[in-house]
Design a protein around this motif. Structure first.
Motif, short mmCIF file in Angstrom:
data_model
loop_
_atom_site.label_atom_id
_atom_site.label_comp_id
_atom_site.label_asym_id
_atom_site.label_seq_id
_atom_site.Cartn_x
_atom_site.Cartn_y
_atom_site.Cartn_z
N THR A 108 -17.68 4.95 2.39
CA THR A 108 -16.75 3.99 1.79
C THR A 108 -15.99 3.32 2.93
O THR A 108 -15.73 3.93 3.96
CB THR A 108 -15.77 4.71 0.84
N GLU A 109 -15.67 2.05 2.73
CA GLU A 109 -14.95 1.30 3.76
C GLU A 109 -13.62 0.81 3.20
O GLU A 109 -13.33 0.98 2.02
CB GLU A 109 -15.81 0.14 4.27
N GLY A 110 -12.83 0.20 4.07
CA GLY A 110 -11.62 -0.48 3.60
C GLY A 110 -10.34 0.24 3.92
O GLY A 110 -10.24 1.01 4.89
N LEU A 111 -9.36 -0.03 3.07
CA LEU A 111 -7.96 0.33 3.37
C LEU A 111 -7.71 1.84 3.38
O LEU A 111 -7.84 2.51 2.36
CB LEU A 111 -7.09 -0.35 2.30
N LEU A 112 -7.36 2.34 4.55
CA LEU A 112 -7.00 3.75 4.69
C LEU A 112 -5.65 3.84 5.39
O LEU A 112 -5.45 3.20 6.43
CB LEU A 112 -8.07 4.50 5.50
N LEU A 113 -4.74 4.61 4.81
CA LEU A 113 -3.43 4.81 5.43
C LEU A 113 -3.43 6.10 6.23
O LEU A 113 -4.05 7.08 5.83
CB LEU A 113 -2.34 4.88 4.36
N ARG A 207 -12.31 -0.23 -0.40
CA ARG A 207 -10.96 -0.25 -0.99
C ARG A 207 -10.22 -1.46 -0.43
O ARG A 207 -10.12 -1.62 0.78
CB ARG A 207 -10.21 1.04 -0.67
N ILE A 208 -9.72 -2.27 -1.34
CA ILE A 208 -9.06 -3.51 -0.87
C ILE A 208 -7.55 -3.51 -1.14
O ILE A 208 -6.84 -4.39 -0.67
CB ILE A 208 -9.71 -4.77 -1.50
N ARG A 209 -7.07 -2.54 -1.94
CA ARG A 209 -5.63 -2.55 -2.26
C ARG A 209 -5.15 -1.12 -2.50
O ARG A 209 -5.88 -0.30 -3.07
CB ARG A 209 -5.39 -3.40 -3.52
N TYR A 210 -3.92 -0.85 -2.05
CA TYR A 210 -3.28 0.45 -2.30
C TYR A 210 -1.89 0.11 -2.81
O TYR A 210 -1.05 -0.40 -2.06
CB TYR A 210 -3.20 1.22 -0.99
N GLY A 211 -1.63 0.32 -4.11
CA GLY A 211 -0.36 -0.15 -4.69
C GLY A 211 -0.31 -1.66 -4.56
O GLY A 211 -1.26 -2.35 -4.94
N SER A 212 0.75 -2.17 -3.96
CA SER A 212 0.77 -3.63 -3.76
C SER A 212 0.40 -4.02 -2.33
O SER A 212 0.55 -5.17 -1.93
CB SER A 212 2.15 -4.19 -4.13
N LEU A 213 -0.08 -3.05 -1.58
CA LEU A 213 -0.50 -3.33 -0.19
C LEU A 213 -1.96 -3.75 -0.14
O LEU A 213 -2.84 -3.00 -0.58
CB LEU A 213 -0.29 -2.07 0.66
N MET A 214 -2.21 -4.96 0.38
CA MET A 214 -3.58 -5.47 0.43
C MET A 214 -4.20 -5.21 1.81
O MET A 214 -3.49 -5.22 2.82
CB MET A 214 -3.60 -6.99 0.20
N LEU A 215 -5.50 -5.03 1.83
CA LEU A 215 -6.21 -4.88 3.11
C LEU A 215 -6.11 -6.17 3.93
O LEU A 215 -5.96 -6.13 5.15
CB LEU A 215 -7.68 -4.54 2.83
#
Ligand code: URA
Length: 267
Positions: A108-113, A207-215
């Motif tokens: 999986t790719e994308g937004l990771l905190l 993953r392109i979004r976490y809550g209101s945080l966009m990648l």
């Protein structure tokens, strides 16, 4: 600055604030060598030595909050028995040890905190907060409305029904369609399993979004630090101070040379 012990322990990433209270009540926590069992006790993480089961807490000098665009083929862990690349390999010049908030599968790719603030990470991952995450999924072939609706309503997985999700077609391709799936649960391989349950074959998952945080436009493999406003917005609480223990600045004075120009100032 004085802070409650349970806050200091959870911020050091040992465990949640609630579980830290149990550690205190069990007599497992000591401040400067003295066991503390009172829940209201405060200590100064910059000056006092706090131990849990005799081990001093590793208190970071700075709280770091990072957004990484994870490429496929990286493992969301701090070590891997099979020697595969780790997401932390991508964090060049990050001074503190940070760890991922939740996980993305190897492919999986994308937004990771990533962060070293254990308390913040625990808050984000707690099911009570139900933070919505959005994924874009490239699937083989054409998607039927009925498949989207089934995923949106909830599908039966081996660990139970999934909660209602927001599922839409985002790109109608020749060979592959892209769909978006927004969920607030965090079960293992959930999106892949939801797709499987309605006979959709996943080609790419991002993953392109976490809550209101966009990648946003961050390129694959790149990372950036979150702003203070983003950090507070994600946890629903003001997070301060951003830097808990500023690095001490050492000022080196040049020794004055005798016989030189005195003060060194140009006249
Ligand atoms: N759902 C999945 O199936 N995999 C991920 O990595 C994240 C969500």
């Amino acid at each position: 600055m004085l802070e409650r012990l349970q806050k200091i322990i959870s911020a050091a990433g040992v465990t949640s604030r609630r579980a830290s209270e149990t550690l205190i009540l069990n007599g497992q926590v000591a401040v400067n060598g003295v066991v503390v069992t009172e829940l209201g006790t405060k200590a100064d993480p910059d000056k006092d030595i706090v131990t849990v089961d005799g081990k001093p807490l590793k208190i970071a000098s700075q709280r770091l909050y990072i957004l990484l665009n994870k490429p496929p083929g990286y493992i969301t862990a701090l070590k891997d028995g099979q020697g595969r690349p780790l997401v932390t390999d991508l964090l060049k010049n990050v001074a503190e040890r940070v760890y991922p908030v939740g996980r993305l599968d190897y492919n999986t790719e994308g937004l990771l905190l990533l962060t070293n603030d254990g308390e913040w990470a625990n808050r984000l991952m707690h099911p009570r907060h139900e933070i919505e995450k959005e994924y874009h999924v490239r699937v083989r072939g054409k998607v039927l409305d009925q498949q989207l609706k089934r995923m949106a309503d909830g599908v039966e997985l081996e660990d139970g029904m999934t909660a209602p999700a927001v599922v839409n077609l985002v790109k109608d391709g020749e060979q592959h369609d892209w769909i978006s799936v927004a969920i607030h649960e965090g079960r293992n391989r959930q999106v892949r399993r939801m797709c499987e349950a309605v006979s959709l074959s996943v080609v790419r998952l991002k993953r392109i979004r976490y809550g209101s945080l966009m990648l946003g436009t961050l390129r694959s493999g790149q990372f950036r630090y979150l702003t203070e406003a983003e950090v507070s917005m994600l946890s629903g609480q003001p997070v301060k101070p951003f830097v808990t223990r500023p690095p001490k600045r050492e000022i080196h004075h040049k020794p004055e040379r005798s016989g030189g120009t005195g003060s060194g100032r140009r006249k």
